[in-house]
Every structure is written in structure tokens, then in C-alpha cells.
Write a protein that holds these residues in place. Structure first.
Motif, mmCIF file in Angstrom:
data_model
loop_
_atom_site.group_PDB
_atom_site.id
_atom_site.type_symbol
_atom_site.label_atom_id
_atom_site.label_comp_id
_atom_site.label_asym_id
_atom_site.label_seq_id
_atom_site.Cartn_x
_atom_site.Cartn_y
_atom_site.Cartn_z
ATOM 1 N N GLY A 12 -37.629 -67.640 15.836
ATOM 2 C CA GLY A 12 -37.164 -67.539 17.205
ATOM 3 C C GLY A 12 -36.384 -66.284 17.723
ATOM 4 N N VAL A 13 -36.150 -66.158 18.724
ATOM 5 C CA VAL A 13 -35.494 -64.964 19.409
ATOM 6 C C VAL A 13 -34.377 -65.426 20.342
ATOM 7 N N VAL A 14 -33.156 -64.856 19.852
ATOM 8 C CA VAL A 14 -31.926 -65.105 20.878
ATOM 9 C C VAL A 14 -31.543 -63.664 21.462
ATOM 10 N N VAL A 15 -31.482 -63.416 22.737
ATOM 11 C CA VAL A 15 -31.125 -62.207 23.340
ATOM 12 C C VAL A 15 -29.701 -62.372 24.180
ATOM 13 N N ALA A 16 -29.014 -61.379 24.208
ATOM 14 C CA ALA A 16 -27.718 -61.624 25.024
ATOM 15 C C ALA A 16 -27.959 -61.452 26.606
ATOM 16 N N THR A 17 -29.076 -61.027 26.878
ATOM 17 C CA THR A 17 -29.369 -61.197 28.453
ATOM 18 C C THR A 17 -30.785 -61.075 28.516
ATOM 19 N N ILE A 18 -31.344 -61.767 29.380
ATOM 20 C CA ILE A 18 -32.997 -61.654 29.680
ATOM 21 C C ILE A 18 -33.180 -60.302 30.011
ATOM 22 N N SER A 19 -32.488 -59.321 30.219
ATOM 23 C CA SER A 19 -33.134 -57.987 30.556
ATOM 24 C C SER A 19 -33.317 -57.117 29.494
ATOM 25 N N HIS A 20 -33.157 -57.824 28.179
ATOM 26 C CA HIS A 20 -33.143 -56.966 27.007
ATOM 27 C C HIS A 20 -34.797 -57.252 26.538
ATOM 28 N N VAL A 21 -35.579 -58.346 27.051
ATOM 29 C CA VAL A 21 -36.887 -58.524 26.868
ATOM 30 C C VAL A 21 -37.695 -58.758 27.992
ATOM 31 N N ALA A 22 -37.108 -58.750 29.262
ATOM 32 C CA ALA A 22 -37.789 -59.133 30.481
ATOM 33 C C ALA A 22 -37.328 -58.202 31.722
#
Length: 81
Positions: A12-22
Motif C-alpha cells: 500500500g501507499v500512505v501519502v502526507a497529502t493527496i496533492s503528492h499523488v493527485a
């Protein structure tokens, strides 16, 4: 990211904020579906509430003062006392 999920390298993937991937929430949701289809998860890490007990700010200085009086470190370096 999707290649690593497909190969089983990551689960899985955990991002600090959605703007890192979308670019926006809709794109993040669509990416989440793609990741789930590959057997993984995609989540945004959000800070939880700070754990505070009632009266904690008032009691903290008292606790620190009490601990400072009880803990004497002079026995660790007697020549410094």
C-alpha cells in the motif's frame, strides 16, 4: 507506484497529502480504486487529535517540579556535586 503494487513489492501507499499523488479528491479516489484493484491500499495520513487529559496543562509544571526534586543525579558524578 502501480508497478510496485502489481509485483507485490509493496502492499500500500500512505501519502502526507493527496496533492503528492493527485490533483484533486476525485483523482485521488480514482487512483485509490486502481490501487485496490491491484490488491493494495492508498490512504492519506492525517494528524489525529492531540491526546490531552483534563487539567493536563495545569498539572504538567507541578509534575516536572516534583520529578526534578526527587531525581538527584549527584550519585552518577559525585565529584561534580
Amino acid at each position: 507506484m502501480t508497478g510496485a503494487l502489481s509485483s507485490g513489492l509493496v502492499r500500500g501507499v500512505v501519502v502526507a497529502t493527496i496533492s503528492h499523488v493527485a490533483l484533486d479528491a476525485a483523482q485521488f479516489a480514482a487512483l485509490g480504486v486502481l490501487v485496490r484493484d491491484r490488491g493494495g491500499f492508498l490512504v492519506e495520513a492525517t494528524p489525529g487529535p492531540r491526546h490531552r487529559t483534563p487539567g493536563q496543562p495545569e498539572y504538567r509544571p507541578t509534575l516536572f517540579e516534583g520529578a526534578a526534586r526527587r531525581l538527584s543525579y549527584g550519585h552518577l558524578a559525585p565529584e561534580a556535586s
